[in-house]
Design a protein around this motif. Structure first.
Motif, short mmCIF file in Angstrom:
data_model
loop_
_atom_site.label_atom_id
_atom_site.label_comp_id
_atom_site.label_asym_id
_atom_site.label_seq_id
_atom_site.Cartn_x
_atom_site.Cartn_y
_atom_site.Cartn_z
N GLU A 161 -0.60 4.64 0.52
CA GLU A 161 -1.44 5.76 0.89
C GLU A 161 -0.73 6.63 1.93
O GLU A 161 -0.33 6.12 2.99
N GLU A 199 -1.93 8.66 3.98
CA GLU A 199 -2.65 8.76 5.26
C GLU A 199 -2.49 7.50 6.11
O GLU A 199 -2.96 7.47 7.26
N ASP A 200 -1.83 6.49 5.57
CA ASP A 200 -1.60 5.25 6.32
C ASP A 200 -0.65 5.53 7.49
O ASP A 200 0.47 6.00 7.28
N LYS A 240 6.44 0.73 6.40
CA LYS A 240 6.30 -0.03 5.16
C LYS A 240 7.38 0.38 4.16
O LYS A 240 7.95 -0.48 3.47
N GLY A 271 0.84 -1.20 0.00
CA GLY A 271 0.00 0.00 0.00
C GLY A 271 0.87 1.25 0.00
O GLY A 271 1.97 1.26 0.55
N TYR A 318 1.08 3.56 9.11
CA TYR A 318 2.24 2.66 9.03
C TYR A 318 3.00 2.84 7.73
O TYR A 318 3.74 1.95 7.32
N MET A 319 2.83 3.99 7.07
CA MET A 319 3.47 4.20 5.78
C MET A 319 4.99 4.16 5.89
O MET A 319 5.67 3.50 5.10
N GLY A 331 -4.25 9.53 -1.25
CA GLY A 331 -3.09 8.66 -1.42
C GLY A 331 -2.53 8.77 -2.82
O GLY A 331 -3.19 9.20 -3.76
#
Length: 275
Positions: free
Chosen positions: A133, A135-136, A142, A131, A138-139, A236
């Motif tokens: 995005e 707004e995640d 990741k 992913g 956990y970006m 995103g």
């Protein structure tokens, strides 16, 4: 303690330019290719890897010679042959010319071209799977994970070539040359140490590859996102922004009539008197 950092000057000088070339060439190649596909990611990464060899090969030659300085001598001496990385390259150039400074260039190309192709391909695949995005929450973890695993995948794909490259660049330290070329280096290495010679030092390389490439890819990605104005909390990168509301015909006509009346009223108020 200082022996652990032997030859660190050369990577510190060269890595800034290498990363600038790699990410710059990769980005521009992707724009030329037009479509963001896994194959194009591989091709763009391969092009970037090939071009940066111009800096990478002399840099790693200087690092290897600095680290090997003093080995192969019959008597230990406190006298250093090379003062620093630049002095090392200057002395090699004076003694062996341009060919000496670019020693190991073919094996560097064989390692870097497919290696960087796998590098960017793995990062693209992983970020799509995990992913992308903004707004995640956990970006960033990741991105770190994807970058670290991309570095590991890159080294695993080309590490045997790196072993041969390092041996060729270290050859001649102490005055004795063992290998006449790439094929001879492969033949002697396998004959003397077996096929496992191509995995020697792999563990320490992978332990270094994960944090280094995790930090590199995450930093570059975040800087580019902020430069494009993609603030965390907005739409995103893979998620289209919601479309703007479209006014109905009646609303558009009412708005046009209101603007016309306002303009007419303003014109009457600002028109100079004829008296």
């Amino acid at each position: 303690m200082t022996g652990l950092y032997k030859g660190v000057g050369s990577p510190m000088m060269g890595l800034t330019f290498i990363n600038a070339i790699v990410f710059g060439v990769q980005g521009n190649t992707m724009r030329l290719l037009g479509r963001d596909t896994p194959l194009n990611q591989f091709l763009a990464g391969a092009a970037a890897g090939a071009i940066q060899c111009v800096i990478c090969c002399p840099m790693e030659l200087a690092k290897t010679r600095m680290q090997m300085q003093g080995t192969g001598e019959k008597k230990k001496s406190s006298r250093k042959v090379y003062k620093n990385s630049l002095d090392c390259l200057a002395r090699i150039y004076k003694r062996e010319g341009v060919r000496g400074v670019n020693r190991g260039m073919v094996t560097t190309l064989l390692r870097e071209t497919p290696g960087f192709g796998v590098y960017f391909l793995a990062y693209d695949v992983l970020t799509r799977r995990l992913g992308c995005e903004p707004e995640d929450p956990y970006m960033i973890p990741k991105l770190l994970f994807a970058g670290g695993m991309s570095g590991i995948a890159s080294w695993l794909s080309t590490y045997p070539v790196d072993v041969i490259k390092s041996r060729l660049q270290a050859d001649g330290v102490g005055g004795a040359y063992r290998y006449s070329g790439i094929a001879d280096c492969v033949r002697q290495s396998v004959a003397n140490e077996g096929w496992m010679v191509f995995t020697r030092g792999l563990t320490s390389t992978l332990l270094r590859a994960f944090p280094v490439n995790a930090a590199t890819f995450a930093t570059v990605t975040l800087v580019l996102m902020y430069a494009r104005g993609e603030n965390i909390g907005g739409p995103g990168e893979c998620e289209p922004a919601p479309p703007a509301p479209v006014a109905t015909t009646t609303q558009a006509q009412a708005q046009t009539q209101s603007q016309t009346q306002t303009h007419h009223s303003t014109s009457l108020q600002t028109q100079p008197s004829s008296l």
